[in-house]
Write a protein that holds these residues in place. Structure first.
Motif, short mmCIF file in Angstrom:
data_model
loop_
_atom_site.label_atom_id
_atom_site.label_comp_id
_atom_site.label_asym_id
_atom_site.label_seq_id
_atom_site.Cartn_x
_atom_site.Cartn_y
_atom_site.Cartn_z
N SER A 193 0.83 -1.19 0.00
CA SER A 193 0.00 0.00 0.00
C SER A 193 0.87 1.24 0.00
N SER A 194 0.28 2.40 -0.31
CA SER A 194 1.05 3.63 -0.43
C SER A 194 0.48 4.72 0.45
N CYS A 195 1.25 5.81 0.60
CA CYS A 195 0.80 6.93 1.42
C CYS A 195 -0.49 7.51 0.88
N SER A 196 -0.57 7.56 -0.43
CA SER A 196 -1.73 8.17 -1.05
C SER A 196 -2.99 7.34 -0.87
N ASN A 197 -2.84 6.10 -0.48
CA ASN A 197 -4.00 5.24 -0.28
C ASN A 197 -4.50 5.25 1.17
N GLY A 198 -3.97 6.15 1.97
CA GLY A 198 -4.48 6.31 3.32
C GLY A 198 -3.90 5.33 4.33
N SER A 199 -2.72 4.81 4.07
CA SER A 199 -2.12 3.85 5.00
C SER A 199 -1.25 4.57 6.01
N ASN A 200 -1.78 5.64 6.61
CA ASN A 200 -0.99 6.45 7.53
C ASN A 200 -0.55 5.66 8.75
N PHE A 201 -1.42 4.77 9.22
CA PHE A 201 -1.07 4.00 10.41
C PHE A 201 0.16 3.12 10.17
N THR A 223 8.02 4.86 13.43
CA THR A 223 8.21 4.83 14.88
C THR A 223 9.12 3.69 15.30
N THR A 224 8.88 2.51 14.73
CA THR A 224 9.72 1.35 15.06
C THR A 224 11.17 1.60 14.70
N TYR A 225 11.42 2.10 13.50
CA TYR A 225 12.80 2.32 13.04
C TYR A 225 13.49 3.41 13.85
N ILE A 226 12.73 4.44 14.26
CA ILE A 226 13.32 5.49 15.09
C ILE A 226 13.73 4.92 16.45
N LEU A 227 12.88 4.08 17.02
CA LEU A 227 13.14 3.53 18.35
C LEU A 227 14.33 2.57 18.36
N ILE A 228 14.54 1.83 17.27
CA ILE A 228 15.62 0.85 17.28
C ILE A 228 16.91 1.37 16.68
N TYR A 267 9.26 6.97 5.23
CA TYR A 267 7.97 6.74 5.87
C TYR A 267 7.44 7.99 6.58
N LEU A 268 8.30 8.95 6.86
CA LEU A 268 7.84 10.22 7.43
C LEU A 268 7.38 11.19 6.35
N ASN A 269 8.03 11.15 5.18
CA ASN A 269 7.76 12.13 4.13
C ASN A 269 7.01 11.57 2.93
N CYS A 270 6.94 10.23 2.84
CA CYS A 270 6.23 9.57 1.73
C CYS A 270 6.80 9.98 0.37
N THR A 271 8.07 10.25 0.32
CA THR A 271 8.71 10.56 -0.95
C THR A 271 10.15 10.08 -0.91
N THR A 301 -2.92 -9.53 5.87
CA THR A 301 -2.51 -8.17 5.50
C THR A 301 -2.42 -7.24 6.71
N THR A 302 -3.27 -7.47 7.71
CA THR A 302 -3.22 -6.63 8.92
C THR A 302 -1.98 -6.92 9.74
N PHE A 303 -1.63 -8.18 9.88
CA PHE A 303 -0.49 -8.57 10.72
C PHE A 303 0.85 -8.35 10.03
#
Length: 323
Positions: A7-15, A22-27, A77-81, A268-270
């Motif tokens: 999925s892509s940013c434009s498709n509303g997959s913000n979560f 968030t995961t990559y920033i934390l690790i 993943y923060l900027n979608c570009t 797809t959710t997991f």
């Protein structure tokens, strides 16, 4: 085989993008500090590079390579570009494959080696460092070659003008038979066979230690070896088992081979959660070095005390000069 969500940013997959970033920033910081310091100690201060130390060095290298690619993933993943070159996108994508399967192989090798040395201590005494080096070279060649086609299969339609990467890469269409064969080989060689070996080594090591419980000679070292094997199994099941269990169904539903709505929704959710768990190994693997390897702890303590003595001497010298 590892595939990011399609999925892509434009498709509303913000979560999902928030989850990835968030995961990559934390690790990133813990993974960078833990693995770089582990390499520093293992490579410079440990002269006796056997009994799995060489495998630990390679494990830390695999983790560090993936950690160093995380800032680019975080940016995307923060900027979608993706303002960088195509090569960097495919390289980061490749490094995640490489980290996962190189880590799996080296965790398996550490478990096998510790188990064999407990079962047959004479092999441990006669084992040469060059054997581990040769095995490690073979692992890198085989895993590197095996992982190479996967990012290439996700580069369909990608060019330097594209602003997408990772989760939004196109997927090359494959025949159903070829796709099923590739998934089966990846699951068997990258998950099923290693997990069987690790479980067997854990069971065999525990059984051997129970048999030798009355003999206190070298029991401390053998218990450390058991904990090393258990830790390898723990990292494997936390980080890699969820991804590989879900991966088969994910590929089947996204290829329309399995059309059940419930399976499709669960897989797809997991999927993004399993990808994040797979990346956490960069922070869990160093536990092997810090808490399980007696050589590592001795060197940390020795050089830590040396540094402390040097600081105390410098303070005493400065104090005497002021007097």
């Amino acid at each position: 085989m590892q595939v990011d969500n399609s999925s892509s940013c434009s498709n509303g997959s913000n979560f999902q993008y928030s989850l990835y970033s968030t995961t990559y920033i934390l690790i990133f910081i813990p993974g960078l500090l833990a693995n770089s310091s582990a390499l520093w100690v293992l490579c410079i201060f440990i002269n006796k590079k056997n009994k799995g130390i060489i495998f630990m060095i390679n494990l830390a290298l695999a983790d560090l390579a993936h950690v160093l690619s995380l800032p680019l993933r975080i940016y995307y993943y923060l900027n979608c570009t993706w303002p960088f070159k195509t090569f960097l996108c495919l390289l980061c994508f490749y490094l995640k494959y490489l980290n996962m399967y190189a880590s799996i192989m080296f965790l398996t090798l550490i478990s096998v080696q510790r188990c064999v040395f407990i079962m047959n201590p004479f092999k441990a005494k006669g084992w040469k460092r060059r054997y581990d080096v040769a095995i490690s070279i073979v692992v890198w060649i085989v895993v590197g070659a095996a992982c190479l086609p996967f990012p290439l299969l996700r580069s369909s339609g990608l060019n330097n003008k594209n602003a997408t990467c990772f989760a939004d890469l196109g997927r090359t269409k494959m025949k159903v038979a070829n796709m099923v064969s590739m998934v089966t080989v990846a699951e068997l060689s990258g998950f099923v066979i290693p997990v069987i070996i690790i479980v067997y080594c854990t069971w065999k090591t525990r059984k051997q230690l129970k048999t030798e419980a009355l003999n206190c000679q070298n029991m401390n070292e053998k218990c450390k070896a058991l904990w090393m094997v258990i830790m390898c199994a723990t990292v494997f099941f936390i980080c890699f088992a969820p991804y590989h269990i879900n991966f088969f169904f994910y590929m089947m539903v996204t290829s329309d081979i399995i059309k059940n709505d419930t399976v499709h929704r669960i897989a797809t959710t997991f999927h993004p959660y399993s990808l994040c768990l797979a990346s956490i190994n960069c922070c869990l693997d160093p536990i092997l070095y810090y808490f399980m390897a007696s050589e590592f702890k001795r060197e940390i303590a020795r050089h830590g005390s040396t540094a402390m003595r040097m600081r105390l001497m410098s303070r005493e010298s400065a104090s005497s000069m002021r007097e």
